[in-house]
Scaffold this motif. Structure first.
Motif, PDB file in Angstrom:
ATOM      1  N   ILE A 118      49.392  39.463  47.628  1.00 44.70           N
ATOM      2  CA  ILE A 118      47.988  39.258  47.310  1.00 44.70           C
ATOM      3  C   ILE A 118      47.624  40.373  46.330  1.00 44.70           C
ATOM      4  O   ILE A 118      47.980  41.521  46.557  1.00 44.70           O
ATOM      5  CB  ILE A 118      47.091  39.382  48.560  1.00 44.70           C
ATOM      6  N   LEU A 119      46.963  39.989  45.248  1.00 39.20           N
ATOM      7  CA  LEU A 119      46.538  41.005  44.287  1.00 39.20           C
ATOM      8  C   LEU A 119      45.022  40.987  44.221  1.00 39.20           C
ATOM      9  O   LEU A 119      44.407  39.929  44.067  1.00 39.20           O
ATOM     10  CB  LEU A 119      47.135  40.724  42.896  1.00 39.20           C
ATOM     11  N   ARG A 120      44.449  42.171  44.356  1.00 40.27           N
ATOM     12  CA  ARG A 120      43.000  42.268  44.339  1.00 40.27           C
ATOM     13  C   ARG A 120      42.567  43.169  43.187  1.00 40.27           C
ATOM     14  O   ARG A 120      42.994  44.317  43.092  1.00 40.27           O
ATOM     15  CB  ARG A 120      42.540  42.863  45.670  1.00 40.27           C
ATOM     16  N   ASP A 121      41.754  42.595  42.308  1.00 37.71           N
ATOM     17  CA  ASP A 121      41.194  43.380  41.213  1.00 37.71           C
ATOM     18  C   ASP A 121      39.678  43.283  41.360  1.00 37.71           C
ATOM     19  O   ASP A 121      39.073  42.276  40.989  1.00 37.71           O
ATOM     20  CB  ASP A 121      41.658  42.811  39.866  1.00 37.71           C
ATOM     21  N   GLU A 122      39.103  44.316  41.955  1.00 37.09           N
ATOM     22  CA  GLU A 122      37.676  44.311  42.302  1.00 37.09           C
ATOM     23  C   GLU A 122      37.375  43.080  43.162  1.00 37.09           C
ATOM     24  O   GLU A 122      37.972  42.929  44.212  1.00 37.09           O
ATOM     25  CB  GLU A 122      36.810  44.331  41.041  1.00 37.09           C
ATOM     26  N   ASP A 123      36.514  42.175  42.661  1.00 37.24           N
ATOM     27  CA  ASP A 123      36.134  41.013  43.469  1.00 37.24           C
ATOM     28  C   ASP A 123      37.113  39.856  43.358  1.00 37.24           C
ATOM     29  O   ASP A 123      37.014  38.869  44.089  1.00 37.24           O
ATOM     30  CB  ASP A 123      34.751  40.512  43.054  1.00 37.24           C
ATOM     31  N   LEU A 124      38.015  39.981  42.428  1.00 42.10           N
ATOM     32  CA  LEU A 124      38.954  38.883  42.187  1.00 42.10           C
ATOM     33  C   LEU A 124      40.163  39.022  43.125  1.00 42.10           C
ATOM     34  O   LEU A 124      40.818  40.064  43.148  1.00 42.10           O
ATOM     35  CB  LEU A 124      39.408  38.932  40.723  1.00 42.10           C
ATOM     36  N   ILE A 125      40.414  37.948  43.898  1.00 42.05           N
ATOM     37  CA  ILE A 125      41.569  37.973  44.802  1.00 42.05           C
ATOM     38  C   ILE A 125      42.533  36.872  44.395  1.00 42.05           C
ATOM     39  O   ILE A 125      42.143  35.700  44.328  1.00 42.05           O
ATOM     40  CB  ILE A 125      41.124  37.776  46.266  1.00 42.05           C
ATOM     41  N   MET A 126      43.764  37.266  44.095  1.00 41.97           N
ATOM     42  CA  MET A 126      44.770  36.275  43.662  1.00 41.97           C
ATOM     43  C   MET A 126      45.865  36.160  44.711  1.00 41.97           C
ATOM     44  O   MET A 126      46.316  37.171  45.259  1.00 41.97           O
ATOM     45  CB  MET A 126      45.377  36.712  42.327  1.00 41.97           C
TER      46      MET A 126
END
Ligand code: FES
Lengths: 203, 206
Positions: A55-63
């Motif tokens: 899981i990759l989280r960039d601020e509010d973006l969760i991939m």
């Protein structure tokens, strides 16, 4: 950016490798995938209802899809982009075959192992044929003479095939392609995938 | 001389020179025997048993450093004769001559790589002025392949035809071969490569 990570996962390694090669720093959050199955814990499921890693989280973006993560990491880096779509799909099938064969052999997952290996060999033959044609045109990587996310997506499960009982001995072009990737500046290792010793010796 | 498929073979093809760049090592299997084929910094090819004399690690996992092949496990180094000449854990020691990798005669001719597993007898087979295409594995025994093409069981299967093919068969096991394919000068490599894939499909389905 935070990567929820498991060190033995080929898909997690893909993301760590892409970040390392493009000089980006990830904050790694280790998840005990095996044996604790921490990726299925309530907190993790809140983050990713699918219950998968990475899981990759960039601020509010969760991939939660590794292809999306590769695209996200290289969104401002055109040199890492090529004619990648087909290869990202191909990488997914590598994960379903060679990747599952490896999870069977390494972590004892229940898998139809003969079918997984057989389909894996079929994919390796396709990969070898394509890379051989690339070499005829003087190119070593999947989409050109420099690596793109296509290469990074397909590399881990290919390189780890022997861990799932599938030999890479009969694929000269795949071996040369892996060698080219392993010698890239910034390349990082994972258990089962090593840098070139020749380079270490020269340092 | 080596007895394979019921006949005596002197030379066995193990690959295309261009697939083994200077400074690299690859594994090859001949009739169940594992070999490490490596190319030194100066470009010479060597074929050894794929087994480190120290603890048996595969030498094909090792690495080439100039004119020596180093084992990946404890770093013992073997010179061009196969003799161990450096042991990292004992840098001042001159290793005894008995520590030696098992070596075979290895020759290149027109971009094709050949190994003699026994006494050398006769010339290295000649592929003429054909160009190297590629090596590919075929899940068929060598006798079945020769029979399919109605060809005697020679080290080189010459098909002529549209692409003027010459296929050097490396019998990896009794049920699989590594086929080293050459085509007439001027042929389009991609077209020939796809054609031999089709041939492989037919052979494996037969
Ligand atoms: S096994 Fe090769 S150096 Fe020890």
């Amino acid at each position: 950016m935070i990567l929820y990570d498991y060190v033995l996962s080929a898909s997690c390694y893909k993301i760590r490798l892409m970040a390392a090669l493009s000089g980006q720093k990830l904050e790694l959050q280790a998840v005990n995938f095996h044996p604790a199955r921490e990726h299925k814990s309530p907190e993790m499921l809140k983050l990713n209802p699918g219950g998968t890693l990475p899981i990759l989280r960039d601020e509010d973006l969760i991939m939660t899809d590794s292809s999306d993560m590769l695209r996200h990491l290289t969104r401002n880096l055109p040199e890492w982009q090529g004619d990648d779509d087909g290869w990202l799909d191909f990488a997914r099938t590598l994960n379903e075959t060679l990747g599952m064969a490896r999870l069977h052999d390494v972590l004892g997952f229940e898998v139809d192992i003969d079918a997984a290996r057989k389909r894996g060999v079929h994919l390796l033959r396709l990969l070898e044929a394509h890379l051989t044609e690339q070499r005829f045109d003087g190119m070593i990587f999947l989409t050109g003479d420099t690596p793109t996310i296509a290469d990074i997506a397909c590399f881990p499960n290919t390189a780890l095939a022997p861990d799932g009982g599938v030999s890479l001995d009969v694929y000269p072009s795949i071996r040369l392609w892996m060698r080219a990737l392993r010698s890239l500046p910034g390349f990082i290792e994972m258990p089962g995938i090593h840098r070139l010793h020749e380079l270490e010796a020269a340092e | 001389m080596t007895r394979l498929w019921g006949i005596v073979l002197n030379w066995i093809a193990v690959g295309l020179a261009e697939d083994i760049p200077v400074g690299t090592v690859v594994p090859r299997r001949v009739d169940g025997l594992d070999l490490a084929i490596w190319r030194s910094g100066l470009g010479r090819f060597h074929a050894w048993d794929d087994r480190c004399p120290h603890r048996g690690m595969r030498l094909s996992h090792g690495f080439v450093r100039g004119e020596v092949l180093a084992c990946v496990y404890h770093g013992w180094q073997y010179n061009l004769d196969g003799a161990c000449d450096y042991i990292p854990a004992h840098p001042d020691l001159t290793p005894p001559k008995t520590i030696c990798a098992n070596t075979y005669v290895c020759e290149t001719r027109n971009q094709a790589l050949w190994v003699a597993l026994g006494t050398v007898n006769g010339d290295v087979p000649d592929i003429g002025d054909r160009i190297p295409i590629r090596s590919l594995d075929i899940s068929c025994g060598a006798p079945a392949i020769a029979r399919y093409f109605d060809h005697p069981q020679d080290p080189l299967i010459v098909l002529r035809g549209k692409y003027d093919l010459a296929i050097a068969l490396q019998p990896s096991t009794s049920r699989s071969c590594f086929a080293h394919v050459f085509a007439g000068a001027g042929q389009d490599k991609k077209i020939v490569s796809r054609y031999v894939e089709k041939l492989r499909d037919e052979l494996e389905a037969a």
